[in-house]
Enzyme design. Structure first.
Site, PDB file in Angstrom:
ATOM      1  N   ASP A   1     135.309 110.112  50.867  1.00 12.73           N
ATOM      2  CA  ASP A   1     136.299 110.473  51.884  1.00 12.73           C
ATOM      3  C   ASP A   1     137.137 109.277  52.319  1.00 12.73           C
ATOM      4  O   ASP A   1     136.793 108.120  52.096  1.00 12.73           O
ATOM      5  CB  ASP A   1     135.616 111.092  53.100  1.00 12.73           C
ATOM      6  CG  ASP A   1     134.564 110.179  53.723  1.00 12.73           C
ATOM      7  OD1 ASP A   1     133.829 109.507  52.973  1.00 12.73           O
ATOM      8  OD2 ASP A   1     134.464 110.128  54.966  1.00 12.73           O
TER       9      ASP A   1
ATOM     10  N   GLU B   1     131.471 110.645  54.742  1.00 10.13           N
ATOM     11  CA  GLU B   1     130.605 109.569  55.242  1.00 10.13           C
ATOM     12  C   GLU B   1     131.065 109.075  56.607  1.00 10.13           C
ATOM     13  O   GLU B   1     130.247 108.677  57.437  1.00 10.13           O
ATOM     14  CB  GLU B   1     130.576 108.405  54.246  1.00 10.13           C
ATOM     15  CG  GLU B   1     129.604 107.296  54.601  1.00 10.13           C
ATOM     16  CD  GLU B   1     130.135 106.278  55.598  1.00 10.13           C
ATOM     17  OE1 GLU B   1     129.342 105.734  56.385  1.00 10.13           O
ATOM     18  OE2 GLU B   1     131.362 106.021  55.614  1.00 10.13           O
TER      19      GLU B   1
END
Length: 384
Positions: A74, A131
């Site tokens: 991400d 994350e």
């Protein structure tokens, strides 16, 4: 170990493409699709949609142990300020933490191992969403990561500004702190600002609370056991001549020790309950447990260390670095399965920009180092 130049150049191109199309946590649709396409082209079995947008690729070569390698995929809600050809094309979204590098390195390792099967056993390539704050690792675990893909060990890496290019760092113990958040609601009695004695001022109570919270670390926790409590927001009131009814404080709590983590939570709760009434104000705290401490298992630490020494040389492996008060949700994985986490140096002739900086860009020269360490780890832990 030789990684051919053609593969390295291919990985760099993947990295730049991913960087140009960043996506926030649980919305990594293009990124996941790209990962799936590449893994399938390598002949690797693919499981889609674990933890929302997570992907697991499985490469099996005979009988033997099973290990997992994890990369986060991400990006962050930051407007990129770099003037580079592969600059983010998505407004207020960029890979400011190097997850584009982590993902591309992992794809490169998958391709290399699919073509050079110098191991006996199974490798699961874990591409994890979200994350950044959202806990994508826990989501993958809740969706059955370790039930669907049993593994003996799990490993993760993160690029690290401040660490020299060509080196890695891995501790026998903590690498990253725990991460919790809190929201404190202070309820008083609003009144005219010229007549504060007719009300109960939540702002005054909040100011006192902020000051006194610092004493938890400085006076109530052992100085030999680090911890941090930071109040990062205070919101109250709408105008200059009114003392408001409410004030909201928000912040974060971090430590390397689970007992210290619990003590800080208990002391913070006690302070919120007992101090505001001195100002005629009531206090309420909503405390949210987020990420555990990222602590390396001794055997897994030794495996990373030995693999890196073989790949890079002993002088390139740091084993006594100061842990970071930043946090990492890989900790959820290493709580469930024996694991270790290491830092990958990215500082070249000029220091890297900090993580989460609008001018950060992953140093592609670190790709070869990351691939070599991962391959060395797999070939040593799954030796033929």
């Amino acid at each position: 170990m030789l990684i051919n130049k053609e593969l390295l150049e291919e990985i760099k191109q993947w990295r730049k493409l991913i960087h140009s199309q960043p996506e926030l946590g649980f919305n990594e649709l293009k990124t996941s699709a790209f990962i799936i396409q590449k893994l399938e082209s390598f002949g690797i079995d693919v499981h889609k949609g674990l933890g929302g947008t997570g992907v697991v690729g499985t490469l099996k070569n005979g009988e033997g142990p099973t290990i997992g390698l994890r990369a986060d995929i991400d990006a962050l809600p930051i407007e990129e300020k770099n003037n580079i050809e592969h600059k983010s094309t998505h407004a207020n979204c960029m890979h400011a933490c190097g997850h584009d590098g982590h993902t591309s390195i992992m794809l490169g390792v998958a391709k290399y191992l699919s073509e050079n099967k110098n191991f006996s056993g199974t490798v699961h390539f874990i591409f994890q969403p979200a994350e950044e704050v959202l806990g994508g690792a826990k989501k993958m675990i809740d969706d059955g990561l370790f039930e669907k893909f049993p593994m003996d060990e799990v490993y993760g890496l993160h690029n690290w500004p401040g660490l020299t290019l060509g080196e890695i760092a891995v501790n026998n113990g903590p690498m990253m702190a725990s991460f919790d958040t809190f929201e404190i609601t202070l309820t008083g009695k609003g009144t005219h600002a010229a007549m504060p004695h007719l009300g109960a001022d939540p702002i005054a109570a909040g100011a006192a609370l902020i000051t006194n919270i610092q004493s938890i670390i400085s006076r109530r926790i052992s100085p030999l056991k680090p911890g941090v409590i930071s109040v990062t927001q205070m919101n109250s009131g709408d105008t200059t001549n009114v003392i408001p009814d409410h004030a909201i404080l928000k912040g974060t709590v971090r430590s390397f020790d689970m007992d210290v983590r619990q003590s800080m939570q208990d002391m913070l709760t006690e302070m919120v309950t007992t101090l505001p009434p001195l100002y005629g104000v009531t206090g309420k705290i909503d405390y949210h447990i987020r990420y555990p401490v990222t602590t390396n298992n001794h055997d897994a630490y030794q495996a990373i260390k030995d693999a890196a020494v073989r790949a890079l040389g002993a002088d390139k492996v740091n084993t006594a670095v100061e842990p970071s008060m930043a946090s990492e949700d890989f900790s959820f994985m290493s709580q469930k399965v024996k694991g270790a986490y290491f830092w990958l140096g990215v500082d070249g002739q000029a220091p890297s920009k900090p993580l989460h900086n609008a001018r950060y860009d992953f140093n592609d020269n670190a790709i070869e180092v990351g691939v070599k360490v991962w391959v060395s780890l797999v070939e040593s832990q799954l030796s033929t």
